[in-house]
Design an enzyme around this catalytic site. Structure first.
Site, PDB file in Angstrom:
ATOM      1  N   TRP A 267      33.704  20.107  19.307  1.00  0.00           N
ATOM      2  CA  TRP A 267      33.781  18.539  19.323  1.00  0.00           C
ATOM      3  C   TRP A 267      34.108  17.932  20.598  1.00  0.00           C
ATOM      4  CZ3 TRP A 267      31.310  17.161  15.487  1.00  0.00           C
ATOM      5  CH2 TRP A 267      31.122  17.924  14.302  1.00  0.00           C
TER       6      TRP A 267
ATOM      7  N   ASP B 137      41.253  12.708  19.995  1.00  0.00           N
ATOM      8  CA  ASP B 137      40.577  12.811  18.576  1.00  0.00           C
ATOM      9  C   ASP B 137      41.344  13.889  17.988  1.00  0.00           C
ATOM     10  OD1 ASP B 137      38.902  13.351  16.555  1.00  0.00           O
ATOM     11  OD2 ASP B 137      37.320  14.709  17.659  1.00  0.00           O
TER      12      ASP B 137
ATOM     13  N   LYS C  24      39.635  15.027   6.397  1.00  0.00           N
ATOM     14  CA  LYS C  24      40.334  16.325   6.486  1.00  0.00           C
ATOM     15  C   LYS C  24      41.893  16.146   5.875  1.00  0.00           C
ATOM     16  CE  LYS C  24      37.447  17.512  10.138  1.00  0.00           C
ATOM     17  NZ  LYS C  24      36.469  18.721   9.807  1.00  0.00           N
TER      18      LYS C  24
END
Length: 365
Positions: free
Chosen positions: A106, A176, A200
């Site tokens: 990511w 992030d 999540k």
């Protein structure tokens, strides 16, 4: 009290488990929300009934994360992936550079997107070691004039997590936190911006939370499309256009559930206990199971491991599926196995996996 229902041992990496009490409440309120005669999905986002839901969610997130008053809390769409573009569009000005700390897939995606908008570079990278760790603080080399430094707090694919964050001083630090927000206490004031897809730890997919310092907003580029301006969302309390109202409602209920458990410190304690069950099964297996992440960088949210050979892994995953375990396949890019133990995954689910791992080793070791 939750009734007995058929629930899988859900270790999906995302979208992931939601708290059963939240799902049951949503079921009860689905048709008639708070005597409105409508579902939350049918409410106007301009109505008082929905604005209460919206503002309560923001307030509870502020409470749980101790977010200072000089930060805006936004609900935007497009997932964490849209933030990869929005961040450089808003904050990477001509003549400036931005630094990216490379700790996994990511971070790589964020870095590649940012190249479309300006001058970016790698502050540090652990790719050479197949992302088994995060860099040490003293490895980080960035410029005092950088527009910002970006990191990924938890790496779902490789199972690593930052235990301590760098202090970048006057250089804005952007994180992030899609896969570990609300899992442990953080000092929000250490960051200029935090963003996280909800699917999540916070709620269902479709909502992205952005926590952003007001002085950073003031520096944002004005010459970009309206919907990609953080300032527009801040000015309009994330109601410039129709937000994902049902997703925000569920996010708000997850936050109430978290407060009911005792808040962020209780969640951290529970997450440590859950992860320990599975890491112990790995560490006490005499090499039958091998963790991917180095111990000092191990994630409490995503536990990645392999077995002695591919045949054993296939048998393990097949038997786990038959036993009711879901989502244990490692990411397609790295293989192996992965157990995602987010906030809503119960302790009992992690205990069941730990027991299964020990028993599988006894039979197959």
């Amino acid at each position: 009290m939750s009734q007995k229902v058929n629930r899988a041992y859900n270790f999906n990496a995302g979208p992931s488990a939601l708290p059963l009490p939240v799902l049951e409440l949503a079921q009860q309120e689905l048709i008639d929300f708070r005597a409105t005669g409508m579902s939350v999905m049918e409410l106007s986002h301009r109505s008082a009934a929905y604005e209460d839901v919206h503002n309560e969610a923001i307030s509870n997130l502020r409470d749980l994360l101790s977010i200072p008053e000089n930060y805006e809390v936004l609900f935007v769409q497009g997932g964490g992936s849209l933030q990869f573009s929005m961040i450089p569009m808003n904050f990477l000005q001509a003549g400036q550079k931005a630094g990216y700390i490379m700790t996994g897939a990511w971070a790589e995606k964020a870095f590649e997107e940012s190249k479309l908008f300006g001058d970016v570079y790698e502050v540090a990278s652990t790719k050479a070691g197949n992302y088994r760790s995060v860099p040490s603080i003293d490895e980080l080399k960035y410029n005092a004039t950088d527009a910002y430094v970006h990191l990924t707090s938890n790496n779902t694919i490789f199972g690593t997590q930052w235990k301590q964050f760098p202090n970048t001083g006057d250089v804005p630090l952007i994180a992030d936190m899609s896969s570990d927000i609300l899992s442990k206490p953080i000092d929000v004031s250490n960051f200029a911006m935090i963003y996280a897809g909800a699917q999540k730890n916070l709620g269902p997919s479709g909502v992205t939370v952005v926590i952003i310092r007001k002085d950073l907003l003031e520096k944002a580029n004005k010459n970009i499309p309206t919907m990609l301006k953080y300032g527009i969302h801040a000015k309009n309390n994330s109601l410039y256009n129709t937000p994902p109202t049902f997703g925000i409602y569920l996010l708000g209920e997850v936050l109430k559930w978290a407060k009911g458990l005792g808040g962020i410190h209780a969640l951290e304690k529970q997450n440590e206990a859950k992860a320990k069950l599975i890491y112990d099964a790995i560490d006490q297996s005499n090499g039958f199971y091998a963790g991917h992440a180095e111990p000092a960088s191990r994630s409490l949210m995503n536990i990645t491991f392999t077995l002695k050979d591919e045949a054993a892994e296939k048998r393990f995953l097949a038997e786990a599926k038959q036993a009711g375990f879901v989502g244990l396949n490692g990411h397609r890019s790295v293989g192996g196995c992965r157990a995602s133990t987010y906030n809503a995954v119960p302790y009992e689910t992690c205990k069941a996996l730990s027991d299964f791992m020990v028993q599988f080793q006894k039979v197959n070791g």
